[in-house]
Design an enzyme around this catalytic site. Structure first.
Site, mmCIF file in Angstrom:
data_model
loop_
_atom_site.group_PDB
_atom_site.id
_atom_site.type_symbol
_atom_site.label_atom_id
_atom_site.label_comp_id
_atom_site.label_asym_id
_atom_site.label_seq_id
_atom_site.Cartn_x
_atom_site.Cartn_y
_atom_site.Cartn_z
ATOM 1 N N TYR A 165 0.824 -1.214 0.000
ATOM 2 C CA TYR A 165 0.000 0.000 0.000
ATOM 3 C C TYR A 165 0.860 1.268 0.000
ATOM 4 O O TYR A 165 0.378 2.354 -0.284
ATOM 5 C CB TYR A 165 -0.941 0.033 1.209
ATOM 6 C CG TYR A 165 -2.012 -1.042 1.214
ATOM 7 C CD1 TYR A 165 -2.241 -1.826 0.089
ATOM 8 C CD2 TYR A 165 -2.788 -1.275 2.336
ATOM 9 C CE1 TYR A 165 -3.208 -2.819 0.081
ATOM 10 C CE2 TYR A 165 -3.762 -2.261 2.340
ATOM 11 C CZ TYR A 165 -3.969 -3.030 1.214
ATOM 12 O OH TYR A 165 -4.927 -4.008 1.218
ATOM 13 N N LYS A 201 3.527 -15.359 2.365
ATOM 14 C CA LYS A 201 3.430 -16.114 1.108
ATOM 15 C C LYS A 201 4.854 -16.449 0.697
ATOM 16 O O LYS A 201 5.320 -16.115 -0.413
ATOM 17 C CB LYS A 201 2.692 -15.231 0.071
ATOM 18 C CG LYS A 201 2.340 -15.928 -1.209
ATOM 19 C CD LYS A 201 1.234 -16.963 -1.074
ATOM 20 C CE LYS A 201 0.985 -17.648 -2.400
ATOM 21 N NZ LYS A 201 0.204 -18.897 -2.281
ATOM 22 N N ASP A 204 -2.909 -18.244 1.821
ATOM 23 C CA ASP A 204 -4.061 -18.919 1.217
ATOM 24 C C ASP A 204 -4.620 -19.971 2.174
ATOM 25 O O ASP A 204 -5.836 -20.113 2.346
ATOM 26 C CB ASP A 204 -3.711 -19.527 -0.156
ATOM 27 C CG ASP A 204 -2.305 -20.084 -0.222
ATOM 28 O OD1 ASP A 204 -1.542 -19.911 0.751
ATOM 29 O OD2 ASP A 204 -1.947 -20.705 -1.238
ATOM 30 N N ASP A 241 -5.197 -6.707 6.099
ATOM 31 C CA ASP A 241 -6.414 -5.997 5.686
ATOM 32 C C ASP A 241 -7.495 -7.017 5.340
ATOM 33 O O ASP A 241 -8.637 -6.960 5.823
ATOM 34 C CB ASP A 241 -6.051 -5.133 4.460
ATOM 35 C CG ASP A 241 -7.170 -4.202 4.048
ATOM 36 O OD1 ASP A 241 -8.196 -4.157 4.755
ATOM 37 O OD2 ASP A 241 -7.024 -3.521 3.016
ATOM 38 N N ASP A 249 -10.769 -8.514 7.974
ATOM 39 C CA ASP A 249 -12.178 -8.377 7.574
ATOM 40 C C ASP A 249 -12.870 -9.732 7.557
ATOM 41 O O ASP A 249 -14.018 -9.862 7.976
ATOM 42 C CB ASP A 249 -12.287 -7.735 6.181
ATOM 43 C CG ASP A 249 -12.443 -6.223 6.284
ATOM 44 O OD1 ASP A 249 -12.250 -5.685 7.399
ATOM 45 O OD2 ASP A 249 -12.748 -5.579 5.257
#
Ligand code: NAD
Length: 356
Positions: free
Chosen positions: A142, A191, A223, A247, A251
């Site tokens: 980001y 990852k 994942d 993020d 959620d």
């Protein structure tokens, strides 16, 4: 002891839930022997209306001169069509950046009495879960280099995931310290089978783990983590991960609790000063109707007492009051699932009555 709290009441239901929360803080102070001095900070939509900008001059200074910041929520349809730099949410980015808040802590707890509200299968929900997600907040993709260029395939865009050892270490420390006060298990999510930045993340977290021999460390690929949250959320205690993975996973975890009106959050930097806010938005659809659930903000204030002021007993008292009110069956409309419900005022009174 007197604590200075900067209050960003914000827009929509923001002022209502902050009012309820201040009543809870004041009563907690009376019981446990401390006081609060509140300083109002104009930010968000109301600041745009009154000053033409989302974060007027001086607003950040009040936050930086306070012991902590408590935020309701900002934004609403009235300001939706303004250009990006004038949107209410810009105020939050400005405060987070100005306070150098690099760690976002989001608990996701499935309370036994609300397990029917969870979208999880009943046998999984029955086990409950209590997860603290520690998300890196100021680095990664980001904030990395991004851009567009022309290529033989046509217009092409890129974003860059970048992490330094220092950035990983400081967020890792927050996770290990947090786990020490909980069930002593950190799951680091990355990852590393594909991304070089994840391989550095994993190496750094493992080096850091040697300083916390009392805390167990597990690695998990993102994942798999997205699946495990749905299949067996009870396995997690503290999760630490990058900005983008945090993020998305936070959620997902919050939805598994079935009630965003209940979930608090904290953003922390290098000092004890933090920013505490509910994870929900300004809910303009119910503003001013005595329908807002104050619990997420009240629990954010409990996090502030615990994490910024070290007032563990007082924080426990607020959290216990919330548990007891919910166990007694009292519900605001958002968590009543069509059943009987009470208004924000009555919920606030019930919480105040339970506080000991
Ligand atoms: P929202 O979280 O405000 O509302 C989603 C739904 O949940 C609505 O139906 C709302 O009524 C309900 N809800 C949320 N909090 C509740 C509470 N405490 N009690 C009862 N019901 C509650 O999300 P949205 O509708 O997508 O966004 C509304 C505005 O809030 C937008 O302008 C958005 O940009 C802003 N927003 C602000 C923040 C923030 O200030 N940190 C975060 C998210 C969204």
């Amino acid at each position: 002891m007197n604590y200075k709290i900067a209050l960003i009441r914000g827009d929509g239901i923001g002022p209502e839930i902050i009012d309820s929360t201040c009543q809870m803080l004041d009563k907690t102070g009376q019981i446990y022997g401390f006081t609060f001095e509140y300083r109002d900070v104009l930010a968000g939509g109301r600041a745009i209306d009154e000053c033409g900008v989302p974060l007027p001059e001086g607003a950040l200074d009040i936050c930086l001169q306070s012991d902590s910041v408590l935020l309701g929520a900002v934004g609403g349809p009235k300001w939706d069509n303004l250009p990006g730099h004038l949107r209410p949410e810009r105020a939050l980015l400005g405060v987070r950046k100005g306070m150098e808040l690099f760690a976002n802590l989001r608990p996701a707890r499935l309370m036994p009495m609300l397990k029917d509200a969870s979208p999880l299968r009943s046998e999984i929900a029955a086990k409950g879960f209590d997860i603290m997600i520690v998300r890196e907040l100021t680095g990664g993709i980001y904030f990395g280099k991004s851009g567009r260029y022309d290529s033989p395939d046509g217009e092409t865009a890129f974003d860059t995931e970048t992490y330094s050892v220092n950035e990983i270490r400081r967020i890792g420390k927050v996770a290990f310290e947090t786990a020490r006060k909980r069930r002593k298990l950190v799951t680091s999510i990355d990852k590393a089978n594909v991304l070089e930045s994840s391989r550095l993340w994993r190496e750094t977290i493992h080096e850091l783990a040697a300083e916390y021999p009392d805390v167990e460390l597990r690695d998990m690929l993102v994942d798999n983590a997205a699946m495990q949250l749905v299949l067996n959320p009870a396995q997690f205690d503290v999760i630490v991960t990058s900005n983008i993975f945090g993020d998305i996973l936070s959620d997902e975890a919050s939805q598994l609790t079935g009630s965003i009106g209940l979930l608090p959050s904290a953003s922390l930097g290098a000092t004890t000063r933090g920013l505490y806010e509910p994870i929900h938005g300004s809910a303009p659809d119910i503003a001013g109707q005595n329908l807002a659930n104050p619990i997420a903000t009240v629990l954010s204030a409990a996090m502030m007492l615990r994490l910024s002021f070290g007032l563990t007993e007082a924080a426990d008292a607020i959290e216990t009051a919330v548990d007891e009110v919910l166990a007694a069956g009292l519900r605001t409309k958002d968590i009543a699932r069509g059943g009987p419900h009470i208004g924000s005022d009555a919920m606030t009174r019930a919480l105040l009555d339970q506080l000991r």
